[in-house]
Write an enzyme that holds these catalytic residues in place. Structure first.
Site, PDB file in Angstrom:
ATOM      1  N   ASP A   1      34.303  25.771  18.904  1.00 42.35           N
ATOM      2  CA  ASP A   1      35.209  25.206  17.896  1.00 42.35           C
ATOM      3  C   ASP A   1      36.616  25.674  18.222  1.00 42.35           C
ATOM      4  O   ASP A   1      36.828  26.326  19.261  1.00 42.35           O
ATOM      5  CB  ASP A   1      34.772  25.617  16.473  1.00 42.35           C
ATOM      6  CG  ASP A   1      35.066  24.524  15.451  1.00 42.35           C
ATOM      7  OD1 ASP A   1      36.238  24.131  15.342  1.00 42.35           O
ATOM      8  OD2 ASP A   1      34.138  24.055  14.771  1.00 42.35           O
TER       9      ASP A   1
ATOM     10  N   HIS B   1      37.970  19.561  17.390  1.00 44.93           N
ATOM     11  CA  HIS B   1      37.523  20.957  17.299  1.00 44.93           C
ATOM     12  C   HIS B   1      37.514  21.635  18.672  1.00 44.93           C
ATOM     13  O   HIS B   1      36.674  22.494  18.940  1.00 44.93           O
ATOM     14  CB  HIS B   1      36.129  21.032  16.657  1.00 44.93           C
ATOM     15  CG  HIS B   1      36.151  20.747  15.175  1.00 44.93           C
ATOM     16  ND1 HIS B   1      36.480  21.700  14.235  1.00 44.93           N
ATOM     17  CD2 HIS B   1      35.913  19.610  14.480  1.00 44.93           C
ATOM     18  CE1 HIS B   1      36.426  21.170  13.020  1.00 44.93           C
ATOM     19  NE2 HIS B   1      36.093  19.892  13.138  1.00 44.93           N
TER      20      HIS B   1
ATOM     21  N   GLU C   1      35.496  15.065  12.540  1.00 44.35           N
ATOM     22  CA  GLU C   1      36.888  15.389  12.196  1.00 44.35           C
ATOM     23  C   GLU C   1      37.823  15.343  13.396  1.00 44.35           C
ATOM     24  O   GLU C   1      38.677  16.213  13.560  1.00 44.35           O
ATOM     25  CB  GLU C   1      36.938  16.777  11.538  1.00 44.35           C
ATOM     26  CG  GLU C   1      36.155  16.841  10.249  1.00 44.35           C
ATOM     27  CD  GLU C   1      36.136  18.224   9.618  1.00 44.35           C
ATOM     28  OE1 GLU C   1      36.295  18.305   8.392  1.00 44.35           O
ATOM     29  OE2 GLU C   1      35.939  19.222  10.328  1.00 44.35           O
TER      30      GLU C   1
HETATM   31  C1  ACM Z   1      31.594  19.327   9.386  1.00 46.02           C
HETATM   32  O1  ACM Z   1      31.372  19.961   8.349  1.00 46.02           O
HETATM   33  N1  ACM Z   1      32.849  19.140   9.782  1.00 46.02           N
HETATM   34  C2  ACM Z   1      30.524  18.759  10.171  1.00 46.02           C
END
Ligand code: ACM
Length: 631
Positions: free
Chosen positions: A196, A270, A348
């Protein structure tokens, strides 16, 4: 007359003892079928286990556990045994089901496969005194179990739990602890969120900077997203990663406990740690990237109402080197994880930097991609091809549906269940992990007592989740999963606090028949589990004893306090005069006026005359903020 009296006394005694036994039985997840009988079996001084040699992986763990905790001689034998494990052939039990009988002959577990024997043993552990969960000798324990007859099998084949090891790093021993904690409640999928923006945690031998640079960040001790950005020369002292040998060890440890491990490499968003290691993989290659230390760098509404990155944390979908690197990464990862799926994240992803990139625009023209969702879909298809080429199937968060998804990709539905419904309607397999039920990083009790993490989620709500939406083919719903994100979890003890007991609710939804679920009996069982977690030295929250405190504002502007117990049988006492409450303070019976001069509401819960749970002190600002206007 006399005989009748004797008989009725006998009935009462046996009735009582059955009731007492039933009361003492607290198995989570609730078995498929269980009958209790009067009587108890006590483990003998010398314990014999009879099992086929093909079941050594199970019998060795049983023997080791009993030797440590009971201190007794435990032998593996073909003769008369106290614990008998048998492999049978019963189509009704599947690969993870089992039957368990405890009677005067001892403990008999039968299953089609070792997994069933292992899950049967987990049930035996829950029937033994809580001390069995200790890792030290418990010499003065009476090792007695109630007579039962159980037929048990799971509702879902995927009973998952995710741990984010990027935002905070959990070393190998801590990961094994997390897996040990899953085992008690018959979880069978460990989803390992390995990368991440805050750190890359898996050794990739052909790309060493992923860990030499990407695994390290500046250390912060304060509040997430409320913390200064790291100075460019600030030492990067916080972090860590798993070597490939570590990974093999964790996977083998999980496998011996019938848990499959799913690695997640979260791309194309991410990816700040990856961009820090290799900046040319982003669309902003000249930016002085640093691994995020918890400072704000995303605008969650910024790009046409979608997430936007102030610092570019996306990979460049138009750069062939990105796909070459991903080929190396998944090429090294695939052999480490025997499970059929690899998770590629996909959530995201901010597209604001893609939008600005002339290379991405050229890609759109070349490939006929009409918008950024289609660019993302192009990226996902390329990744899917790479993952498939390594002999694996791809899974991703529900955003991978945007712009179109193909093939045998499976979807993990996190933004509620709508992504799961859409995916299943298109024929994709689905794992349900909706944030409004299964996000176990959300605070679980009264917000002013817990740390504020995004939003609240009570265990009772988590327990209420039904993973199969109406009208959806149940065969496409692989199962159910709890997710533990660790932005605000600094250590394993706190990870346990946030995970338990709430994940017992996810476990019961994942394993037990829908018709067997009942909040009141479940929550009583949860309370009985606390003594087991104490014995296992596992930290857990007692937020189920926090009253649910809401407020209402009427048309005259008057504020009223309303309190409700999450579990049955709480007596709630309170003060609004800034004094410490006890069980002689005002007892809550009905909504009460909170006059304008009040500074705080102080609350304490009792059960049977004893304080239970924690003392709450809720400032007036918080009471006003949560008020619902009643018209
Ligand atoms: C997430 O909670 N962004 C998968």
């Amino acid at each position: 007359m006399k005989l009748n009296k004797i008989l009725s006394i006998a009935v009462i005694i046996s009735g009582l003892s059955t009731a007492t036994i039933a009361q003492n039985i607290s198995i989570i997840p609730e078995p498929y079928q269980m009958t209790t009988k009067p009587g108890n079996y006590t483990l003998p001084k010398s314990i014999a286990i009879n099992a086929p040699s093909s079941a050594n992986v199970v019998s060795d763990q049983i023997a080791a556990k009993l030797r440590t905790t009971t201190g007794r001689v435990v032998s593996l034998t073909k003769n008369k045994s106290s614990i008998d494990l048998q492999i049978i052939n019963d189509a009704n039990l599947g690969t993870e089901g089992y039957t368990l009988d405890i009677n005067e002959k001892g403990i008999q577990i039968k299953a089609n496969a070792n997994a069933g024997l292992f899950f049967g043993w987990q049930t035996v552990m829950q029937l033994l005194p809580a001390a069995v969960y200790s890792n030290t000798l418990q010499a003065n324990t009476n090792w007695t179990l109630p007579y039962v007859s159980i037929l048990d099998k799971p509702r879902f084949g995927w009973r998952g739990m995710m741990l984010d090891v990027s935002r905070h790093f959990f070393n190998k021993a801590e990961v094994l602890t997390f897996i040990d904690d899953m085992v008690r409640y018959k979880y069978n999928r460990f989803h390992w969120h390995l990368t991440d923006d805050q750190g890359w945690r898996i050794e990739i031998k052909s790309l060493p900077k992923l860990t030499s640079v990407g695994a390290w960040r500046a250390e912060r001790k304060g509040k997430w997203m409320n913390t200064p950005a790291p100075g460019i020369n600030e030492p990067k002292t916080y972090g860590g990663f798993y070597t490939q040998e570590d990974i093999k060890e964790v996977v083998a440890y999980a496998k011996a406990r019938f848990i499959e491990v799913i690695p997640e490499i979260d791309i194309p968003g991410h990816s700040l740690a990856m961009n820090t290691a290799y900046p040319f993989l982003s669309t902003t290659p000249n930016y002085p990237f640093q691994v995020n230390a918890g400072e704000e760098f995303m605008d969650w509404e910024g790009f046409n109402g979608h997430v936007a990155a102030k610092i570019d944390n996306s990979l460049d979908p138009s750069n062939e080197t990105v796909y070459e690197y991903l080929d190396k990464i998944f090429g090294e990862i695939a052999p480490l994880f025997p499970f059929e799926y690899i998770h590629m994240g996909g959530d995201e992803n901010p597209k604001n930097n893609w939008e600005k990139s002339s290379n991405v625009q050229a890609l759109m023209k070349k490939e006929g991609l009409k918008d950024q969702n289609e660019v993302q879909s192009y990226f996902v298809r390329r990744v899917q091809k790479i993952i498939n080429s390594k002999g694996k199937k791809m899974m991703g968060w529900d955003e991978i549906l945007e712009g179109g998804l193909s093939g045998d990709a499976a979807v993990m539905s996190w933004r509620g269940i709508k992504g799961g419904i859409e995916a299943a309607k298109k024929g994709h397999k689905v794992v349900m992990s909706p944030n409004d039920y299964n996000y176990i990083d959300f605070y679980q009790g009264e917000v002013t007592a817990e740390g504020k993490v995004y939003r609240g989620l009570r265990m009772k709500t988590t327990y209420g989740f039904e993973p199969i939406p109406e009208g959806i083919d149940p065969n496409l719903i692989l199962g159910n999963q709890a997710n533990q994100w660790t932005e605000q979890i600094f250590d394993i003890r706190y990870a346990q606090y946030m995970t338990w007991p709430r994940s017992m609710a996810v476990a019961e939804t994942s394993w037990s028949p829908k018709e067997k679920k009942n909040w009141n009996s479940f929550s009583k069982k949860v309370e009985r589990q606390f003594e087991k977690l104490d014995a296992a030295n596992v930290r857990y929250a007692i937020s189920i004893y926090d009253p649910i405190v809401t407020t209402e504002l009427n048309t005259k502007g008057e504020l009223f306090g309303i309190m409700e117990g999450e579990v049955e049988g709480l007596d709630i006492y309170y003060t609004i005069n800034d004094q410490m409450p006890d069980n002689y303070s005002e007892k809550y019976t009905a909504p009460f006026l909170i006059p304008d001069d009040v500074l705080s509401l102080r609350v304490i819960s009792y059960r049977n005359g004893k304080q239970i749970g924690k003392y709450l002190n809720i400032p007036i600002e918080s009471l006003r903020k949560r008020a619902v206007k009643v018209l």
